[in-house]
Design an enzyme around this catalytic site. Sequence first.
Site, PDB file in Angstrom:
ATOM      1  N   HIS A 226       0.897  -1.221  -0.197  1.00  0.00           N
ATOM      2  CA  HIS A 226       0.017  -0.033  -0.119  1.00  0.00           C
ATOM      3  C   HIS A 226       1.109   1.184  -0.057  1.00  0.00           C
ATOM      4  CE1 HIS A 226      -3.563   2.227   0.611  1.00  0.00           C
ATOM      5  NE2 HIS A 226      -3.833   2.057   1.974  1.00  0.00           N
ATOM      6  N   HIS A 272      -2.077  -2.356  -9.715  1.00  0.00           N
ATOM      7  CA  HIS A 272      -3.166  -1.562  -8.763  1.00  0.00           C
ATOM      8  C   HIS A 272      -4.230  -2.610  -8.600  1.00  0.00           C
ATOM      9  CE1 HIS A 272      -5.854   1.148  -7.240  1.00  0.00           C
ATOM     10  NE2 HIS A 272      -4.719   1.903  -6.776  1.00  0.00           N
ATOM     11  N   ASP A 325       2.805   5.909  -6.563  1.00  0.00           N
ATOM     12  CA  ASP A 325       3.797   5.673  -5.640  1.00  0.00           C
ATOM     13  C   ASP A 325       5.189   5.669  -6.526  1.00  0.00           C
ATOM     14  OD1 ASP A 325       2.608   5.960  -3.262  1.00  0.00           O
ATOM     15  OD2 ASP A 325       2.127   3.705  -3.255  1.00  0.00           O
TER      16      ASP A 325
HETATM   17  C1  SDX Z   1      -1.730   2.134  -3.354  1.00  0.00           C
HETATM   18  O1  SDX Z   1      -6.036   0.898  -3.396  1.00  0.00           O
HETATM   19  C2  SDX Z   1      -5.683   1.858  -3.415  1.00  0.00           C
HETATM   20  O2  SDX Z   1      -6.516   2.685  -4.057  1.00  0.00           O
HETATM   21  C3  SDX Z   1      -4.212   2.165  -2.967  1.00  0.00           C
HETATM   22  C4  SDX Z   1      -3.741   3.421  -3.425  1.00  0.00           C
HETATM   23  C5  SDX Z   1      -4.244   4.748  -2.768  1.00  0.00           C
HETATM   24  O3  SDX Z   1      -4.183   5.792  -3.261  1.00  0.00           O
HETATM   25  O4  SDX Z   1      -4.927   4.460  -1.504  1.00  0.00           O
HETATM   26  O5  SDX Z   1      -3.830   3.667  -4.989  1.00  0.00           O
HETATM   27  C6  SDX Z   1      -2.261   3.418  -2.933  1.00  0.00           C
HETATM   28  O6  SDX Z   1      -1.339   1.548  -2.359  1.00  0.00           O
HETATM   29  C7  SDX Z   1      -0.851   1.919  -4.551  1.00  0.00           C
HETATM   30  C8  SDX Z   1      -0.288   0.645  -4.611  1.00  0.00           C
HETATM   31  C9  SDX Z   1       1.066   0.525  -4.228  1.00  0.00           C
HETATM   32  N1  SDX Z   1       1.526  -0.945  -4.251  1.00  0.00           N
HETATM   33  C10 SDX Z   1       2.802  -1.409  -4.878  1.00  0.00           C
HETATM   34  O7  SDX Z   1       3.268  -0.552  -5.768  1.00  0.00           O
HETATM   35  C11 SDX Z   1       3.040  -2.785  -4.774  1.00  0.00           C
HETATM   36  C12 SDX Z   1       3.401  -3.473  -6.006  1.00  0.00           C
HETATM   37  N2  SDX Z   1       2.148  -3.787  -6.417  1.00  0.00           N
HETATM   38  C13 SDX Z   1       1.549  -4.969  -6.487  1.00  0.00           C
HETATM   39  O8  SDX Z   1       2.055  -5.796  -5.410  1.00  0.00           O
HETATM   40  C14 SDX Z   1      -0.044  -5.269  -6.653  1.00  0.00           C
HETATM   41  O9  SDX Z   1      -0.282  -4.599  -8.015  1.00  0.00           O
HETATM   42  C15 SDX Z   1      -1.106  -4.555  -5.813  1.00  0.00           C
HETATM   43  C16 SDX Z   1      -0.680  -4.968  -4.346  1.00  0.00           C
HETATM   44  C17 SDX Z   1      -1.040  -2.873  -5.813  1.00  0.00           C
HETATM   45  C18 SDX Z   1      -2.357  -5.073  -6.085  1.00  0.00           C
HETATM   46  O10 SDX Z   1      -2.535  -6.437  -5.857  1.00  0.00           O
HETATM   47  P1  SDX Z   1      -3.780  -7.262  -6.438  1.00  0.00           P
HETATM   48  O11 SDX Z   1      -4.867  -6.679  -7.065  1.00  0.00           O
HETATM   49  O12 SDX Z   1      -3.892  -8.215  -5.397  1.00  0.00           O
HETATM   50  O13 SDX Z   1      -2.953  -7.977  -7.472  1.00  0.00           O
HETATM   51  P2  SDX Z   1      -2.045  -9.290  -7.680  1.00  0.00           P
HETATM   52  O14 SDX Z   1      -0.885  -9.216  -6.741  1.00  0.00           O
HETATM   53  O15 SDX Z   1      -3.209 -10.467  -7.509  1.00  0.00           O
HETATM   54  O16 SDX Z   1      -1.460  -9.144  -9.101  1.00  0.00           O
HETATM   55  C19 SDX Z   1      -2.174  -9.856 -10.427  1.00  0.00           C
HETATM   56  C20 SDX Z   1      -1.250 -10.082 -11.207  1.00  0.00           C
HETATM   57  C21 SDX Z   1      -0.279 -11.203 -10.739  1.00  0.00           C
HETATM   58  O17 SDX Z   1       0.155 -11.978 -11.560  1.00  0.00           O
HETATM   59  P3  SDX Z   1      -0.323 -13.413 -12.096  1.00  0.00           P
HETATM   60  O18 SDX Z   1      -0.004 -14.281 -10.630  1.00  0.00           O
HETATM   61  O19 SDX Z   1      -2.091 -13.366 -12.203  1.00  0.00           O
HETATM   62  O20 SDX Z   1       0.243 -13.924 -13.178  1.00  0.00           O
HETATM   63  O21 SDX Z   1      -0.245  -9.041 -11.576  1.00  0.00           O
HETATM   64  C22 SDX Z   1       1.104  -9.389 -11.257  1.00  0.00           C
HETATM   65  C23 SDX Z   1       0.587 -10.379 -10.203  1.00  0.00           C
HETATM   66  O22 SDX Z   1       1.916 -11.030 -10.084  1.00  0.00           O
HETATM   67  N3  SDX Z   1       1.393  -8.098 -10.591  1.00  0.00           N
HETATM   68  C24 SDX Z   1       2.716  -7.933 -10.712  1.00  0.00           C
HETATM   69  C25 SDX Z   1       2.569  -6.720  -9.879  1.00  0.00           C
HETATM   70  N4  SDX Z   1       1.583  -6.209  -9.767  1.00  0.00           N
HETATM   71  C26 SDX Z   1       0.632  -7.149 -10.031  1.00  0.00           C
HETATM   72  N5  SDX Z   1       3.823  -8.266 -10.801  1.00  0.00           N
HETATM   73  C27 SDX Z   1       4.882  -7.794 -10.710  1.00  0.00           C
HETATM   74  N6  SDX Z   1       5.086  -6.535 -10.111  1.00  0.00           N
HETATM   75  C28 SDX Z   1       3.776  -5.835  -9.572  1.00  0.00           C
HETATM   76  N7  SDX Z   1       4.092  -4.715  -9.022  1.00  0.00           N
END
Ligand code: SDX
Length: 384
Positions: A226, A272, A325
């Site tokens: 997050h 996201h 971010d």
């Molecule tokens: C914020 O929710 C909000 O509104 C939050 C926010 C706000 O203003 O409040 O916008 C602020 O928290 C932004 C997010 C910051 N986090 C990160 O940057 C951390 C890295 N991101 C990820 O871990 C991820 O994208 C999340 C946590 C943000 C979202 O997770 P989800 O929706 O549970 O998605 P997921 O992890 O299940 O990913 C789906 C697919 C996966 O691949 P498959 O297993 O389906 O093959 O996408 C891939 C993931 O591996 N993936 C990534 C990735 N994000 C998604 N792969 C590599 N790096 C990434 N960052």
Amino acid sequence: MTSAPTHAKGLEGVIAGETEICNVEQSALIYRGYEIADLAENASFEEVAYLLLVGKKPTPEELKVFQSELVSERKIPELVQSFLKQSGDLVNNHAAVPMDILRTAVSMLGHLDAQCQDNSADANLHKSKRLLAKIPTIIGHMQNNIDGRDFVAPTEDLSHSANLLYMMTGEKPSPEAEKVMDVSLVLYAEHDYNASTFTSRVIAGTLSDMHGAVTGAIAALKGPLHGGANEAAMDMLAEIRKDIGPENDNAKILDWMHQAFEDKRKLMGFGHRVYKNGDHRAPILHALGRKAAEARGPEFVRLFELGEEVQRIMETEKNIYPNVDFPCGMTYFTMGIPVPQYTPIFVASRITGWCAHIMEQHANNRLIRPRAAYVGPETRNWNG
Ligand code: SDX
């Protein structure tokens, strides 16, 4: 065993309630009817804070009163100051990170707020303003203590953003730095039922108090999935820089990224839960940060170029876009802000969204209490 009813892991796609505060869509991000690019271009952070907390755009007179209320609430109580005099040791000895210190300090503010236990709309609005005014002072004093200098007292003549930067360093920021900080706070202010805001609503939904709900929200925001991602994104870019050397050799960046994909690493600042085609806030902050980097010098432009190449590879090979971010990390680094303060600064902005949601929850409350699908053992006897 009967099979568990289906559920959405991580509550993905679940509509958990209504809100008048914000709409997060693939096509737009709206705060109370105003589009984010419009606000970033035309509204100050104080105006956006008023919009979120009070529910309408302020008139010039209302804005003036609001600004002077915030200025008069910038000082923090003695007890919190004495705690912050320990913060340098705690952080420098790795016993705590700034988000932990901020969480404790905000919790302490509750003990010292005469309206802490009062959940009425009027008391909640007053507490929101006090929290908004005091959080930058906590961040500033904490950074002063980490740096081994005396506390820089809050000013009466600077905007919210300029005062925040001033208190951290003791130097009045340039108008350009103030603008970049202000827009970043506008962009970070609100985002409907994100994890920390939802946390604050769950806490408020038990009819617990605003300071408690905000304390819980800070804990939720800290995690790298997050709000902690703005620090983690910068740490990741620093790691890439260390691995590839001082020049942006695109072949080396590609190798680094392919290794990260092979290791199934999460690339910080990307992806996201809601936005699948890109976060509306990211290009706005990227453009501003890049402009600041160009003014600051080639070392900072090189950082942005590295980030742009990482972004290009993520988009073309994984179809995953940066969230707010990612440019935030590069932008705050360009501004000379210490990395562990990036997420506390996110708090200095998101406090507006949290307080607006806590007030909305208290105004039309029902306990938030979902069910779980039980997947544990079948019923058995303790005595066999
Ligand atoms: C914020 O929710 C909000 O509104 C939050 C926010 C706000 O203003 O409040 O916008 C602020 O928290 C932004 C997010 C910051 N986090 C990160 O940057 C951390 C890295 N991101 C990820 O871990 C991820 O994208 C999340 C946590 C943000 C979202 O997770 P989800 O929706 O549970 O998605 P997921 O992890 O299940 O990913 C789906 C697919 C996966 O691949 P498959 O297993 O389906 O093959 O996408 C891939 C993931 O591996 N993936 C990534 C990735 N994000 C998604 N792969 C590599 N790096 C990434 N960052």
